[in-house]
Design an enzyme around this catalytic site. Structure first.
Site, PDB file in Angstrom:
ATOM      1  N   GLU A  43      13.083  36.113 -32.165  1.00  0.00           N
ATOM      2  CA  GLU A  43      12.608  37.251 -31.370  1.00  0.00           C
ATOM      3  C   GLU A  43      11.303  37.804 -31.930  1.00  0.00           C
ATOM      4  O   GLU A  43      10.365  38.096 -31.199  1.00  0.00           O
ATOM      5  CB  GLU A  43      13.612  38.404 -31.401  1.00  0.00           C
ATOM      6  CG  GLU A  43      15.044  38.081 -31.095  1.00  0.00           C
ATOM      7  CD  GLU A  43      15.851  37.649 -32.297  1.00  0.00           C
ATOM      8  OE1 GLU A  43      15.419  36.713 -33.006  1.00  0.00           O
ATOM      9  OE2 GLU A  43      16.927  38.202 -32.518  1.00  0.00           O
ATOM     10  N   GLU A  60      33.009  10.796 -42.263  1.00  0.00           N
ATOM     11  CA  GLU A  60      32.655   9.505 -41.665  1.00  0.00           C
ATOM     12  C   GLU A  60      33.673   8.413 -41.973  1.00  0.00           C
ATOM     13  O   GLU A  60      33.378   7.234 -41.845  1.00  0.00           O
ATOM     14  CB  GLU A  60      31.261   9.071 -42.148  1.00  0.00           C
ATOM     15  CG  GLU A  60      30.116   9.739 -41.412  1.00  0.00           C
ATOM     16  CD  GLU A  60      28.802   8.999 -41.562  1.00  0.00           C
ATOM     17  OE1 GLU A  60      28.788   7.849 -42.020  1.00  0.00           O
ATOM     18  OE2 GLU A  60      27.771   9.600 -41.217  1.00  0.00           O
ATOM     19  N   CYS A  86      19.354  41.097 -34.256  1.00  0.00           N
ATOM     20  CA  CYS A  86      19.897  41.711 -35.467  1.00  0.00           C
ATOM     21  C   CYS A  86      19.445  43.157 -35.628  1.00  0.00           C
ATOM     22  O   CYS A  86      18.482  43.599 -35.005  1.00  0.00           O
ATOM     23  CB  CYS A  86      19.519  40.891 -36.697  1.00  0.00           C
ATOM     24  SG  CYS A  86      17.758  40.901 -37.074  1.00  0.00           S
ATOM     25  N   CYS A 102      15.376  42.829 -35.604  1.00  0.00           N
ATOM     26  CA  CYS A 102      14.740  42.430 -34.339  1.00  0.00           C
ATOM     27  C   CYS A 102      14.952  43.471 -33.244  1.00  0.00           C
ATOM     28  O   CYS A 102      14.087  43.640 -32.375  1.00  0.00           O
ATOM     29  CB  CYS A 102      15.265  41.088 -33.888  1.00  0.00           C
ATOM     30  SG  CYS A 102      14.787  39.761 -35.009  1.00  0.00           S
ATOM     31  N   SER A 142      32.310  -4.472 -41.122  1.00  0.00           N
ATOM     32  CA  SER A 142      32.165  -3.337 -40.199  1.00  0.00           C
ATOM     33  C   SER A 142      30.720  -3.039 -39.831  1.00  0.00           C
ATOM     34  O   SER A 142      30.445  -2.049 -39.145  1.00  0.00           O
ATOM     35  CB  SER A 142      32.793  -2.093 -40.836  1.00  0.00           C
ATOM     36  OG  SER A 142      32.056  -1.712 -41.977  1.00  0.00           O
ATOM     37  N   ASP A 159      31.400  -0.547 -48.245  1.00  0.00           N
ATOM     38  CA  ASP A 159      30.068  -0.547 -47.623  1.00  0.00           C
ATOM     39  C   ASP A 159      28.935  -0.133 -48.549  1.00  0.00           C
ATOM     40  O   ASP A 159      27.770  -0.312 -48.208  1.00  0.00           O
ATOM     41  CB  ASP A 159      30.043   0.406 -46.408  1.00  0.00           C
ATOM     42  CG  ASP A 159      31.112   0.071 -45.383  1.00  0.00           C
ATOM     43  OD1 ASP A 159      31.634  -1.058 -45.436  1.00  0.00           O
ATOM     44  OD2 ASP A 159      31.419   0.928 -44.536  1.00  0.00           O
TER      45      ASP A 159
END
Ligand code: AOF
Ligand code: ZN
Length: 366
Positions: free
Chosen positions: A46, A290, A69, A80, A164, A196
């Site tokens: 803003e 993951e 805020c 703001c 994979s 991996d």
């Protein structure tokens, strides 16, 4: 408001643990100025948009995806709401109230008391989704947890021999790196590291922010020459382990800057609840899991996942020993199944992205 959301999203990954905010100043149906919160600690959206509009902002309308805020202890930026009043804005559209207890409704109240019209709730759903990490973390003090897994059309995450790389399309890989950029931490199990040897960094054409790397390894089996260990001095890397780690291994890892979290065990593994608690203490607002499938089960079965992202590739592997995305012992009865909500399906190149939420009542639907 759609534009404000679009602008806000440009701060994705950079504003954490603060929200993504966009601001658009409109007069006579024309955009006078616009801006967004670019990074944590930087000026608010803003503030920037109003400064850009200058004196022209008088009598204009302002679109914000988050409540502005107000003055509060500990804040870095000027309030703001005061800036909006000073600029002479006539009407403010706010998609969503700020759950920060220092603000929560006060920003809107301050504007209304100054005679400014405030319209709430425009694209609120979209605004909630955009800042889902901020909203969960602010309201619960716990991290937003995303589980992302790539699998074949027959639901396998690797062949029976453990091959994979790669199941999914290049578009999906890019998406995965964008996710890493947008989460404060990334977490995998030791089996994934052994299989991996991943880097777990966010690698895209644009500038990115690497997530903090966390490996779950209850017995300290991680090799000292693993990628994540070798780069631990550059990127914060944590081994979440238990008392079962040999003392000399612990020391050797610390020597090369791997942080050790010694946590309680649950069913012979690192207790996922303890991981979440530690993340909360460390003010880490989001974590991307993951894999592998044992870690997925461990967090899912304890109801610690907020959102799943399953990438489904147009391939078939087969094999009764080839693992699926969620391992563990599994539920005995279908009536125990974890219900998924707010399903969304989209495409990533030749793959399908299946998105769903869990624990919805406890996270952001309020
Ligand atoms: C932001 N960017 O554009 C807006 C925010 O420490 P401060 O002064 O930057 O204040 C952070 C708080 O301000 C944040 O938690 C949120 O409640 C509010 N709005 N924050 O970082 C912005 N508009
Ligand atoms: Zn502000």
């Amino acid at each position: 408001m759609r534009r404000a959301l679009e602008l806000a999203e440009r701060g994705a990954g950079w504003t954490s643990p603060n929200p993504m905010v966009g601001a658009v100043v409109v007069k006579d149906n024309n955009i006078l100025s616009e801006s967004w919160h670019e990074e944590f600690g930087g000026p608010h959206a803003e503030f920037l948009a109003l400064r850009r509009a200058g004196a022209l902002a008088r009598g204009a309308e302002l679109y914000l995806n988050l409540e502005p805020c107000v003055a509060a202890p500990g804040k870095r930026n000027p309030p703001c709401a005061d800036e909006i009043i000073r600029a002479g804005i006539r009407r403010v559209f706010v998609a969503l109230r700020d759950p920060d207890p220092r603000i929560n409704g006060k920003g809107i109240e301050v504007l209304r008391r100054a005679g400014i019209e405030v319209v709430e709730g425009l694209l609120e759903r979209e605004a909630r989704k955009l800042n889902e990490i901020y909203l969960k973390f602010k309201t619960t003090g716990r991290p937003f947890v995303t589980l992302k897994m790539a699998m074949t059309a027959d639901g396998k995450i690797a062949t029976r021999t453990g091959d994979s790389q790669w199941i999914s399309s290049p578009e999906s890989l890019r998406f995965a790196h964008e996710l890493r950029h947008r989460h404060r931490a990334i977490l995998v199990g030791i089996e994934t590291v052994l299989a991996d040897d991943p880097q777990l960094t966010a690698r895209l054409e644009k500038k990115t922010r690497n997530p903090i790397r966390i490996v779950l390894d209850s017995r300290g089996r991680i090799p000292l020459n693993a990628e994540v260990v070798r780069s631990a001095e550059q990127i914060r890397t944590i081994l979440a382990t238990t008392d079962a780690i040999p003392t000399d291994k612990e020391r050797a890892l610390q020597q090369v800057h791997v942080e050790i979290w010694k946590l309680p065990a649950r069913d012979g593994r690192v207790d996922p609840h303890a991981v979440i608690q530690k993340l909360s203490q460390e003010q880490i607002d989001s974590v991307l899991i993951e894999g592998g499938s044992e870690v997925a089960w461990s967090f899912l079965s304890q109801r610690l996942i907020d959102k799943i992202l399953f990438v489904i590739a147009p391939k078939i592997i087969g094999g009764r020993r080839a693992p699926g995305p969620v391992g563990g012992i599994g539920f005995e009865r279908l009536s125990d199944a974890i219900p998924l909500k707010e399903i969304n399906i989209s495409r990533l190149g030749s793959d399908i992205l299946y998105e769903a939420y869990l624990n919805r009542e406890r996270t952001i639907s309020s």
